[in-house]
Design an enzyme around this catalytic site. Structure first.
Site, short mmCIF file in Angstrom:
data_model
loop_
_atom_site.label_atom_id
_atom_site.label_comp_id
_atom_site.label_asym_id
_atom_site.label_seq_id
_atom_site.Cartn_x
_atom_site.Cartn_y
_atom_site.Cartn_z
N HIS A 32 0.94 -1.10 -0.19
CA HIS A 32 -0.06 0.07 0.01
C HIS A 32 0.93 1.24 0.02
O HIS A 32 1.27 1.69 1.05
CB HIS A 32 -1.05 -0.01 1.28
CG HIS A 32 -1.71 -1.20 1.34
ND1 HIS A 32 -1.31 -2.29 1.61
CD2 HIS A 32 -3.27 -1.33 1.23
CE1 HIS A 32 -2.34 -3.19 1.71
NE2 HIS A 32 -3.41 -2.54 1.27
N HIS A 264 -4.01 2.87 -3.22
CA HIS A 264 -4.39 2.40 -2.26
C HIS A 264 -3.53 1.10 -1.85
O HIS A 264 -2.74 1.28 -0.79
CB HIS A 264 -5.92 2.34 -2.03
CG HIS A 264 -5.85 1.59 -0.35
ND1 HIS A 264 -6.07 2.40 0.70
CD2 HIS A 264 -6.12 0.46 -0.20
CE1 HIS A 264 -6.45 1.54 1.57
NE2 HIS A 264 -6.34 0.28 1.03
N GLU A 411 -17.77 -3.73 24.57
CA GLU A 411 -16.91 -4.85 24.93
C GLU A 411 -15.76 -5.06 23.96
O GLU A 411 -14.74 -5.47 24.53
CB GLU A 411 -17.81 -6.01 24.61
CG GLU A 411 -18.93 -6.39 25.68
CD GLU A 411 -20.18 -5.90 25.06
OE1 GLU A 411 -21.18 -6.35 25.80
OE2 GLU A 411 -20.10 -5.10 24.39
N HIS A 473 -28.39 -15.33 25.07
CA HIS A 473 -27.29 -15.06 26.03
C HIS A 473 -26.41 -16.52 26.46
O HIS A 473 -25.77 -16.26 27.26
CB HIS A 473 -27.65 -14.56 27.30
CG HIS A 473 -27.98 -13.00 26.96
ND1 HIS A 473 -28.83 -12.87 26.28
CD2 HIS A 473 -27.67 -12.00 27.73
CE1 HIS A 473 -29.07 -11.31 25.97
NE2 HIS A 473 -28.40 -10.98 27.19
#
Length: 661
Positions: A32, A264, A411, A473
């Site tokens: 890149h 890129h 999280e 869950h």
């Protein structure tokens, strides 16, 4: 500092970065080039005038941390490492870019000897690590003072970094914690792989960061004077992290490809490289840096030598020298192991029936007073995870003396920030959430394993045993998926004593992260309080058969007690069964064949675990059975769920009779 506006050295020094980036990518036929060429001006200003580092002492504890979050532009970092004199980053390594065994992989991998503070490439991770770096600096500053800890964290981040959801979580947390020692340069080049960022990314990034509580500026990323002024303004703000949006041209200097997605992630091509040399006025052949320019860069690498020596002198005279050195080296306190042993003996004596999440909280209560570098938190589940200890207050701005971080419902950012804290050094981080949400943390857990960092992920409510919250869950496939990550110690203890042992192993694990899978439901104490850490071998015979072994029951966590009950009933049926607890597959697999055979035996085997079968077949053999799950859970009390899914003592006994008939 020389005024960048009148600085004749800036342009050729920045172009040296561009030339090395073009040449290395071209030789590798992969890479890149666009980002290093576009951000060369920003990096040159930062490294020449602001960044405090010393290539001769790359692990200097009070150095500034530089994080290339846009890791795809790795040649920017490698070029800077070579130019400033990191001994491990030679010109031959630059020429060997992206080749097997080189120090210049496609994306930077943690190695202080080349100036790589963290492994980046998965977008969003580096900027999120930086929050942990900056927070660790403030925590250690509160503990040891300005004389020993007084540095900053600088980041180069891309459009892609700021698109990733994790960066939203992390930036919000950084603003809340007022991490004024964090400065992010945003490479605002308006280009993504698909083309213009307008295809998918049209929000006002600057206003977004202002809403997070950041100090925000916008500059021309190719104007060194403007970059320097903005940096000075950012450094003057003590109570807000800073974002400097640098409007840049990707592939700057490549006449046909600059400003397009064509530069890129692909080599420019020989003709475009030659044209770029003409545009930039760079007449040197490939990989050749003129002596005067290289000397200017090497002078940059030496400019902080006196500051590093002055810091060393302060450390030598400090009354905190021994403790600071121990902490930064990651050496555990001498009292840790005896503290864990005393807790094990108390549990063995009291024989409580506690959930292992509760037992984990008891370990933290015992260990924190003797291990001040242990810093924890939770993603808004502190009472459920049992991660917060009374008497050890939260970390809140501007007072960072506490030991506990309220990460909020973030999280992924929590996991990445913990990685940053561990990478910074001087802090051993742990953080909790429900195990179901390990998937929200997984990319950062994987990177912790890849980087060999001591990070402790506390995952509670580890099975259908959590009950009524239901299948959304209830972890089912998670243990198998997490065990699949190389170098991750997934530990599922069966009682309070194994929990203490697993914590001890996690804290001693210098080259691997650990994940504790802990129960919601109460579990009986099954173990004795012996000084030996039996969990250290990953698996062991918890209860041997009386007489020749006819059957081996293998289990982890909450199902070990089922195996013990089944053993008793099988004895009444004349079947001599042994019970083997395997709290950590990874550690058990490291043992030699003789030990594993002695534990597993040669008799038929039954594995019991409230998860899917995957990973168990390595231990089961031809004559075997598995008691567990093959589908998602359901919403009901835990006892009803275990019965409904057939994870019971009765099912185990029935399977045993069938195998032994």
């Amino acid at each position: 500092m020389t005024s960048p506006a009148a600085d004749v050295l800036h342009k050729p020094m920045a172009n040296a970065i561009r030339a090395l980036a073009m040449d290395a990518v071209e030789k590798a036929k992969s890479g890149h080039p666009g980002m290093p060429m576009g951000m060369a001006d920003v990096a040159t200003v930062l490294w020449r005038h602001f960044l405090r580092f010393d290539p001769q002492n790359p692990s200097w504890p009070d150095r500034d941390r530089f994080i290339l979050s846009a890791g795809h532009g790795s040649m920017l970092l490698y070029a800077l490492g070579y130019l400033t004199g990191y001994s491990k980053m030679s010109l031959s390594e630059i020429k060997n870019f992206r080749q097997l065994g080189s120090q210049t992989p496609g994306h930077p991998e943690r190695d202080l000897d080349i100036g790589a503070e963290t492994t980046t490439g998965p977008l969003g991770q580096g900027i999120s690590n930086s929050v942990g770096f900056a927070l660790a600096e403030r925590i250690l500053n509160a503990r040891f003072g300005d004389d020993l800890v007084d540095h900053r964290t600088f980041v180069i981040a891309s459009d892609g970094d700021l698109m990733e959801g994790i960066s939203h979580e992390a930036a919000s947390l950084a603003g809340h914690l007022k991490l004024g020692r964090l400065l992010v340069y945003y490479d605002d080049n308006k280009i993504s792989i698909d083309g213009s960022t307008d295809l998918s990314f049209t929000e006002n990034v600057q206003e977004r960061f202002r809403a997070y509580g950041w100090h925000v500026q916008e500059v021309d990323g190719h104007d060194p004077a403007a970059i320097a002024m903005a940096t000075e303004a950012a450094l003057a703000v003590a109570d807000k992290p800073s974002l400097i949006a640098c409007r840049t041209i990707i592939g700057y200097g490549a006449p046909a490809k600059q400003g397009t997605s064509g530069c890129h992630g692909s080599p420019l091509g020989e003709a475009e490289v030659a044209a770029a040399r003409d545009v930039l006025g760079w007449t040197s052949p490939a990989f050749e840096i003129p002596d005067d320019i290289l000397k200017s860069w090497r002078d940059v690498g030496r400019r902080n030598a006196m500051a590093q020596q002055a810091w060393t002198d302060r450390l030598t005279k400090s009354t905190e020298q021994e403790e600071f050195t121990r902490t930064m080296a990651g050496v555990l306190p001498a009292a840790l192991d005896e503290t864990v042993l005393a807790l094990k003996q108390k549990i063995a004596e009291d024989k409580p029936k506690h959930a292992t999440r509760q037992s984990s909280g008891a370990v933290l209560t015992a260990v924190l007073p003797v291990m001040p570098e242990l810093i924890g938190g939770s993603a808004d589940l502190s009472p459920s995870n049992n991660t917060q200890v009374k008497g050890f207050g939260p970390i809140t701005a501007p007072f960072y003396e506490g030991h506990y971080i309220h990460f909020g419902v973030r999280e992924h950012a929590m996991a990445a920030a913990m990685n940053g804290m561990a990478l910074h050094g001087g802090v051993v981080p742990y953080g909790g959430t429900f195990m179901q949400f390990a998937d929200y943390c997984r990319p950062s857990i994987r990177l912790a394993a890849l980087m060999k960092q001591r990070v402790v992920f506390v995952m509670t409510h580890d099975s259908i045993g959590l009950g009524e919250d239901g299948p959304t869950h209830q972890p089912v496939e998670h243990l198998a998926a997490l065990r699949a990550i190389p170098n991750l110690l997934v530990m599922r203890p069966c009682d309070g004593i194994e929990t203490a042992e697993c914590w001890q192993l996690a804290l001693h694990s210098e080259t691997a992260p650990s994940l504790l899978a802990l129960s919601r439901q109460g579990l009986p104490t099954l173990r004795d309080g012996t000084a030996e850490n039996k969990s250290a071998k990953g698996g062991y015979v918890l209860s041997e058969a009386e007489g020749p072994r006819a059957l081996t029951l293998l289990a982890t966590g909450s199902e070990v007690s089922l195996a013990i009950q089944a053993q008793t009933l099988l004895k009444q049926e004349g079947i001599a069964a042994a019970v083997v607890s395997i709290p950590c597959f990874a550690l058990f697999d490291r043992q030699d064949q003789a030990y594993r055979t002695s534990v597993l035996g040669t008799a038929p085997r039954i594995a019991i675990e409230a998860g899917i079968r995957m990973c168990w077949d390595r231990y089961l053999g031809e004559k075997s059975a598995f008691i567990g799950l093959s589908d998602f859970g359901a919403s009901a009390p835990a006892e009803a769920l275990y019965k409904h899914f057939g994870i019971t003592v009765e099912a185990t006994v029935a399977a045993a009779k069938k195998l032994c008939s």
